[in-house]
Design an enzyme around this catalytic site. Structure first.
Site, PDB file in Angstrom:
ATOM      1  N   PRO A  11     -24.216  41.376 -28.688  1.00  0.00           N
ATOM      2  CA  PRO A  11     -23.929  42.611 -29.415  1.00  0.00           C
ATOM      3  C   PRO A  11     -22.445  42.866 -29.673  1.00  0.00           C
ATOM      4  CG  PRO A  11     -24.637  43.074 -27.165  1.00  0.00           C
ATOM      5  CD  PRO A  11     -24.907  41.620 -27.423  1.00  0.00           C
ATOM      6  N   ASN A  12     -22.207  43.394 -30.863  1.00  0.00           N
ATOM      7  CA  ASN A  12     -20.884  43.850 -31.332  1.00  0.00           C
ATOM      8  C   ASN A  12     -19.925  42.711 -31.683  1.00  0.00           C
ATOM      9  OD1 ASN A  12     -21.453  46.726 -31.016  1.00  0.00           O
ATOM     10  ND2 ASN A  12     -21.433  46.295 -28.816  1.00  0.00           N
ATOM     11  N   ARG A  19     -12.720  45.089 -34.265  1.00  0.00           N
ATOM     12  CA  ARG A  19     -13.134  45.721 -33.007  1.00  0.00           C
ATOM     13  C   ARG A  19     -12.064  45.533 -31.918  1.00  0.00           C
ATOM     14  NH1 ARG A  19     -17.301  42.999 -28.734  1.00  0.00           N
ATOM     15  NH2 ARG A  19     -17.377  44.756 -27.306  1.00  0.00           N
ATOM     16  N   TYR A  24      -9.497  41.856 -28.423  1.00  0.00           N
ATOM     17  CA  TYR A  24     -10.273  40.718 -28.932  1.00  0.00           C
ATOM     18  C   TYR A  24      -9.561  39.930 -30.039  1.00  0.00           C
ATOM     19  CZ  TYR A  24     -14.028  42.877 -26.250  1.00  0.00           C
ATOM     20  OH  TYR A  24     -14.781  43.397 -25.233  1.00  0.00           O
ATOM     21  N   ASN A  75     -22.108  33.624 -25.716  1.00  0.00           N
ATOM     22  CA  ASN A  75     -21.326  34.809 -25.377  1.00  0.00           C
ATOM     23  C   ASN A  75     -22.305  35.966 -25.491  1.00  0.00           C
ATOM     24  OD1 ASN A  75     -19.677  36.976 -25.018  1.00  0.00           O
ATOM     25  ND2 ASN A  75     -18.128  36.341 -26.535  1.00  0.00           N
ATOM     26  N   ALA A  78     -21.885  42.345 -23.929  1.00  0.00           N
ATOM     27  CA  ALA A  78     -22.154  43.324 -22.863  1.00  0.00           C
ATOM     28  C   ALA A  78     -23.408  42.988 -22.057  1.00  0.00           C
ATOM     29  CB  ALA A  78     -22.263  44.719 -23.460  1.00  0.00           C
ATOM     30  N   HIS A  81     -23.374  41.564 -18.418  1.00  0.00           N
ATOM     31  CA  HIS A  81     -23.236  42.373 -17.204  1.00  0.00           C
ATOM     32  C   HIS A  81     -24.513  43.135 -16.846  1.00  0.00           C
ATOM     33  CE1 HIS A  81     -19.166  41.336 -18.239  1.00  0.00           C
ATOM     34  NE2 HIS A  81     -19.230  42.045 -19.350  1.00  0.00           N
ATOM     35  N   ASP A  88     -32.805  34.591 -16.802  1.00  0.00           N
ATOM     36  CA  ASP A  88     -34.084  33.875 -16.623  1.00  0.00           C
ATOM     37  C   ASP A  88     -34.332  32.906 -17.776  1.00  0.00           C
ATOM     38  OD1 ASP A  88     -34.646  35.097 -14.232  1.00  0.00           O
ATOM     39  OD2 ASP A  88     -36.025  36.584 -15.082  1.00  0.00           O
ATOM     40  N   GLU A  99     -20.982  29.400 -20.784  1.00  0.00           N
ATOM     41  CA  GLU A  99     -20.783  30.832 -21.047  1.00  0.00           C
ATOM     42  C   GLU A  99     -19.347  31.016 -21.535  1.00  0.00           C
ATOM     43  OE1 GLU A  99     -21.066  33.077 -17.417  1.00  0.00           O
ATOM     44  OE2 GLU A  99     -20.499  34.978 -18.366  1.00  0.00           O
ATOM     45  N   HIS A 101     -16.360  33.791 -22.999  1.00  0.00           N
ATOM     46  CA  HIS A 101     -15.883  35.147 -23.282  1.00  0.00           C
ATOM     47  C   HIS A 101     -14.495  35.056 -23.896  1.00  0.00           C
ATOM     48  CE1 HIS A 101     -19.179  36.958 -21.161  1.00  0.00           C
ATOM     49  NE2 HIS A 101     -18.966  36.105 -20.184  1.00  0.00           N
ATOM     50  N   LEU A 102     -14.262  35.891 -24.893  1.00  0.00           N
ATOM     51  CA  LEU A 102     -12.944  35.940 -25.529  1.00  0.00           C
ATOM     52  C   LEU A 102     -11.888  36.410 -24.535  1.00  0.00           C
ATOM     53  CD1 LEU A 102     -14.558  37.684 -28.514  1.00  0.00           C
ATOM     54  CD2 LEU A 102     -13.280  35.572 -28.801  1.00  0.00           C
ATOM     55  N   ARG A 108     -10.504  42.757 -16.319  1.00  0.00           N
ATOM     56  CA  ARG A 108     -10.865  44.005 -16.999  1.00  0.00           C
ATOM     57  C   ARG A 108     -11.556  44.989 -16.037  1.00  0.00           C
ATOM     58  NH1 ARG A 108     -13.510  42.779 -22.626  1.00  0.00           N
ATOM     59  NH2 ARG A 108     -13.162  45.039 -22.748  1.00  0.00           N
ATOM     60  N   ARG A 112     -17.183  44.807 -15.527  1.00  0.00           N
ATOM     61  CA  ARG A 112     -17.268  43.524 -16.252  1.00  0.00           C
ATOM     62  C   ARG A 112     -17.073  42.323 -15.327  1.00  0.00           C
ATOM     63  NH1 ARG A 112     -17.100  45.205 -21.740  1.00  0.00           N
ATOM     64  NH2 ARG A 112     -15.897  47.129 -21.905  1.00  0.00           N
TER      65      ARG A 112
HETATM   66  C1  DQA Z   1     -16.994  39.822 -24.057  1.00  0.00           C
HETATM   67  C2  DQA Z   1     -16.715  40.596 -22.771  1.00  0.00           C
HETATM   68  C3  DQA Z   1     -17.785  41.637 -22.527  1.00  0.00           C
HETATM   69  O1  DQA Z   1     -17.490  42.373 -21.343  1.00  0.00           O
HETATM   70  C4  DQA Z   1     -17.853  42.614 -23.682  1.00  0.00           C
HETATM   71  O2  DQA Z   1     -18.904  43.529 -23.495  1.00  0.00           O
HETATM   72  C5  DQA Z   1     -17.949  41.946 -25.005  1.00  0.00           C
HETATM   73  C6  DQA Z   1     -17.169  40.731 -25.250  1.00  0.00           C
HETATM   74  C7  DQA Z   1     -15.863  38.835 -24.404  1.00  0.00           C
HETATM   75  O3  DQA Z   1     -16.112  37.931 -25.201  1.00  0.00           O
HETATM   76  O4  DQA Z   1     -14.741  38.984 -23.905  1.00  0.00           O
HETATM   77  O5  DQA Z   1     -18.590  42.442 -25.918  1.00  0.00           O
HETATM   78  O6  DQA Z   1     -18.182  39.044 -23.863  1.00  0.00           O
END
Ligand code: DQA
Length: 145
Positions: A11-12, A19, A24, A75, A78, A81, A88, A99, A101-102, A108, A112
């Site tokens: 998401p997002n 954003r 980011y 990725n 959110a 977490h 699963d 995995e 993450h940016l 943080r 997180r």
């Molecule tokens: C994220 C880190 C997450 O905590 C956050 O909710 C994101 C982006 C990252 O790529 O840093 O949406 O996954």
């Protein structure tokens, strides 16, 4: 048949670029995809790059990837977490998985610092912005060659 690397985004992440750029950066998800595509094309690998705002959709895609992918990058944003269900689903994946993450989630907010995803994948890359995706692509290509 050409091998496929799947990159799944939660998401997002479709809003990257605009954003919270101070966190980011200014790179869009489409630009990250282009960079991944470039590496895959050179390596003769097919890239399946997807984004969704829905947890169930991510789970459907992980299940699909478990039968089709040669490698998986996720990725979960959110959902990282909160989602035991994604963890699963990832246990079904028997190919190399990373995995990404940016941001460095451990620098943080405390909420997180816990990832439900990390125990269910082979490796984690966090804190290298969009470059984390291309690093993960290169690592998986090396492993599946
Ligand atoms: C994220 C880190 C997450 O905590 C956050 O909710 C994101 C982006 C990252 O790529 O840093 O949406 O996954």
């Amino acid at each position: 048949m050409r091998k496929t690397i799947w990159v799944l985004n939660g998401p997002n992440l479709n809003k990257l670029g605009g954003r919270e750029p101070e966190l980011y950066g200014s790179q869009t998800l489409a630009e990250i995809e282009q960079n991944c595509q470039h590496i895959c094309t050179e390596a003769d690998i097919h890239l399946e790059f997807r984004q969704t705002n829905h947890e169930g959709m991510l789970i459907d895609w992980i299940q699909e990837a478990s039968t089709k992918a040669a490698g998986l990058i996720i990725n979960a944003a959110a959902y990282t977490h909160s989602s035991i269900a994604i963890c699963d689903a990832l246990k079904l994946v028997k190919v190399p998985s990373v995995e990404v993450h940016l941001t460095n989630i451990y620098q943080r907010e405390p909420f997180r610092h816990h990832s439900y995803i990390s125990p269910c994948v082979n490796a984690v890359i966090a804190g290298f912005a969009g470059k984390g995706y291309t690093m993960a692509i290169r690592a998986i290509i090396e492993l599946i060659r």
